[in-house]
Design an enzyme around this catalytic site. Structure first.
Site, PDB file in Angstrom:
ATOM      1  CB  SER A 232      -0.903   0.012   1.231  1.00 38.15           C
ATOM      2  OG  SER A 232      -0.143   0.262   2.396  1.00 38.15           O
ATOM      3  CE  LYS A 234      -1.630   4.186   7.818  1.00 34.41           C
ATOM      4  NZ  LYS A 234      -2.796   3.744   8.623  1.00 34.41           N
ATOM      5  CB  VAL A 235       2.925   0.149   4.235  1.00 39.12           C
ATOM      6  CG1 VAL A 235       4.185  -0.554   4.740  1.00 39.12           C
ATOM      7  CG2 VAL A 235       1.739  -0.222   5.121  1.00 39.12           C
ATOM      8  N   GLY A 236       4.133   2.219   2.064  1.00 37.68           N
ATOM      9  CA  GLY A 236       5.241   2.598   1.186  1.00 37.68           C
ATOM     10  C   GLY A 236       5.875   3.920   1.575  1.00 37.68           C
ATOM     11  CD  GLU A 253       6.883  -1.273  -8.955  1.00 36.10           C
ATOM     12  OE1 GLU A 253       5.777  -0.882  -9.383  1.00 36.10           O
ATOM     13  OE2 GLU A 253       7.962  -0.984  -9.498  1.00 36.10           O
ATOM     14  CB  CYS A 287      -1.598  -2.630  -7.369  1.00 31.38           C
ATOM     15  SG  CYS A 287      -0.474  -3.508  -8.493  1.00 31.38           S
TER      16      CYS A 287
END
Length: 485
Positions: A232, A234-236, A253, A287
Site C-alpha cells: 500500500s 501508506k506503508v510505502g 510498487e 493494484c
C-alpha cells in the site's frame, strides 16, 4: 496440509528452523477458515542473523561466474514447472485465488524466471573517454550487495519472485519477508524452490514475522543496500521515509486507482469484457485493477446495461471449484471494510446497480454509479469487487477525471482509432496505460511502475539492472598525471 506444515518455518543461512518469537502467525484458508499452518514469528535478532548470513554469502556469489548463477535459475524454473499443479493448489488454498488466477500467476512467474535467467548475463561495463591524456575510464556494473524484499498477499509467489530472482541473478543476496497472510506462497515456498535448485546457503533467507515483533529492523538494518517493497502507499511512504533516513535505495510498487476509459467510438462489447476482467480479477485485489470505469455519455446506456449484466453473471464461491470466478477476500477485515465502503457510498448519494453482500469472506460484486463528484471513494484504491461507473462528455473531461487522483499506476483507453487512444493515453499521468485492452498487465521486459502515490522506480527488464546493481568507476592512468603541487 503437509505441504503447508512442511514449509512453516523460518529459513535462515540454509537452515529450516522455528522462529524464536513468543507468538505465532496463523496461516488460514480465507474461504473456509481451515488452519493451514502455524509459524512462530522471527525476532529482530533472527532478522539480524538473516542479514548477516546474506552479507557473508554475497561476495562469493557475486564472484561466481554468471553462467553458473544462471544454471541455478534454470533449475529453479524446472522445479516450478514440475510442481506447477501443487503450487497452484497452494495459491487456491492460501490466497483464495481461483484456478484462473492461480494459472495467471504461475504463467507470469515462469516468464519472469525466464527473464531472470537471461538477466544473469545482462550487466555490461563501459570504457569512457577522459579529458586527461593517458587515462582510461572503466565503469563496472556490480551487485548492490544485499537486497531486502517485502512482498504483498495478492500475488505473493509472483511478486516475491519478481524481485528475488533478478536480485540473485545479478549477484546479490536476499532477505525476504512475505506478507503475514501468505507466508508460504510468498516466502518459504520460494526458499524451498531455490534450495532444491542448488542455491548456496545464506543467499536467500526468509523471515516470517510482523512489524509488531520487529519494528523497522528490516528497513533500518545496516546490511541491506536496497529495499524492494510492494504494498500500500501508506506503508510505502513509511518505508521510503525510514530508508531515506538510512541512505538506502528503494523500489516502491504501490497502490493504484486506475481508470479504464471508454470513448464514444469504442467497441462496447469488447470494452465491457475488458472492464469486467480489469475490475474483478482476483476479487479486485490487484493494484492495477480498474477502480474507475469512465464511459462517454454517447455509449453510457449501452455499456452500463451490458456491463451490469455480465457482472451479475459472475460465479461467486469456493475458489477450489474451477467454475468459480469470484473467490473470497484475503481476510474478514478486508471483507468488512469493502462492505462498509459500499454501504457508506450508497448512503452518501451513489446508486447501486448491483449491491454486493458479504457472506464470510466472500463478497459479491457491486456496481455503483451516480457518484457525487466529491465522493471520497473516487480518490482511493478499492481492494475488492466494487466498480465505479463515471460518465463523461468528450476526451478532455475523460482526461481530467482520470487524472483527478493521487495515484498513477495503470489505465486503459478503448477507442476505434488507435492513434486517438495513444494521444489520450499520453495525457494520463500514469506509469502504464493500455490501448484497447485491460488495465491488468505485466510483462518481463517492459518497465513496470507508477507515478505520484503509486510508487518510485521501475522493475522488469533493464530496470532490474538499475534496481539491483550499482556503477563503479575505476580509472587507469597509463601515462603520468601532472599535479599542481
Amino acid at each position: 496440509m503437509s505441504f503447508f506444515t512442511d514449509l512453516a518455518h523460518q529459513y535462515i543461512d540454509g537452515e529450516w528452523r522455528p522462529g524464536k518469537g513468543s507468538w505465532d502467525i496463523i496461516d488460514f484458508n480465507p474461504f473456509n477458515g481451515e488452519k493451514l499452518a502455524s509459524i512462530p514469528v522471527a525476532t529482530a535478532e533472527e532478522v539480524d542473523q538473516a542479514y548477516r548470513a546474506a552479507e557473508r554469502a554475497q561476495q562469493a556469489w557475486a564472484d561466481t561466474n554468471p553462467y553458473a548463477r544462471r544454471t541455478v535459475l534454470e533449475k529453479a524454473l524446472r522445479i516450478v514447472e514440475e510442481r506447477e499443479p501443487e503450487i497452484a493448489e497452494a495459491i487456491v488454498a492460501e490466497l483464495g485465488g481461483t484456478h484462473l488466477k492461480a494459472g495467471f500467476e504461475l504463467h507470469l512467474a515462469k516468464e519472469f524466471l525466464r527473464e531472470a535467467i537471461q538477466l544473469a548475463l545482462r550487466p555490461a561495463g563501459q570504457i569512457l573517454p577522459s579529458p586527461t591524456d593517458g587515462k582510461e575510464n572503466r565503469v563496472y556494473r556490480v551487485p548492490a550487495g544485499v537486497v531486502g524484499v517485502i512482498s504483498p498477499f495478492n500475488f505473493p509467489f509472483l511478486l516475491s519472485l519478481k524481485s528475488v530472482a533478478p536480485a540473485l541473478a545479478l549477484g546479490n543476496a536476499v532477505v525476504l519477508k512475505p506478507h503475514q497472510n501468505t507466508p508460504i506462497c510468498g516466502g518459504t515456498l520460494l526458499a524451498k524452490v531455490f534450495e532444491e535448485a542448488g542455491l548456496p546457503a545464506g543467499l536467500l533467507n526468509v523471515v516470517v514475522t510482523d512489524i509488531a515483533e520487529i519494528g523497522d529492523t528490516l528497513l533500518e538494518h545496516p546490511v541491506p543496500q536496497v529495499i524492494s517493497f510492494t504494498g500500500s502507499d501508506k506503508v510505502g511512504r513509511h518505508v521510503a521515509t525510514v530508508c531515506a533516513a538510512n541512505l538506502k535505495r528503494v523500489v516502491l510498487e504501490l497502490g493504484g486507482n486506475s481508470a479504464l476509459i471508454v470513448l464514444d467510438d469504442a467497441d462496447v462489447d469488447y470494452a465491457v469484457d475488458a472492464a469486467v476482467f480489469s475490475r474483478y480479477v482476483h476479487q479486485g485485489q490487484v493494484c492495477m485493477a480498474a477502480n474507475r470505469i469512465l464511459v462517454d455519455r454517447a455509449v453510457e446506456a449501452e455499456f452500463t446495461e451490458k456491463f451490469v449484466a455480465k457482472v451479475a453473471s459472475l460465479t461467486v464461491g469456493d475458489p477450489a471449484d474451477p467454475a468459480t470466478q469470484i473467490g473470497p477476500l484475503i481476510n474478514s477485515s478486508q471483507a468488512e471494510s469493502i462492505s462498509r465502503l459500499v454501504d457508506e457510498t450508497v448512503e452518501s448519494g451513489a446508486t447501486a446497480l448491483l449491491h454486493g453482500r458479504a457472506d464470510g469472506n466472500l463478497v459479491s460484486p457491486s456496481v455503483l454509479t451516480g457518484l457525487p463528484a466529491d465522493s471520497p471513494v473516487l480518490q482511493q484504491e478499492i481492494f475488492g469487487p466494487v466498480a465505479l461507473l463515471v460518465p463523461f462528455d468528450g476526451e478532455d473531461e475523460a482526461v481530467r477525471i482520470a487524472n483527478d487522483t493521487p495515484y498513477g499506476l495503470s489505465g486503459a483507453v478503448h477507442t476505434g482509432n488507435i492513434e486517438r487512444g495513444v494521444r489520450v493515453g499520453q495525457r494520463i499521468h500514469t506509469g502504464m496505460i493500455h490501448i484497447n485492452d485491460g488495465t491488468v498487465h505485466d510483462e518481463p521486459i517492459v518497465p513496470f511502475g507508477g507515478e505520484k502515490s503509486s510508487g518510485l522506480g521501475r522493475l522488469n527488464g533493464e530496470s532490474m539492472v538499475e534496481a539491483f546493481t550499482t556503477q563503479k568507476w575505476i580509472s587507469v592512468q597509463h601515462g603520468r598525471s601532472q599535479f599542481p603541487f
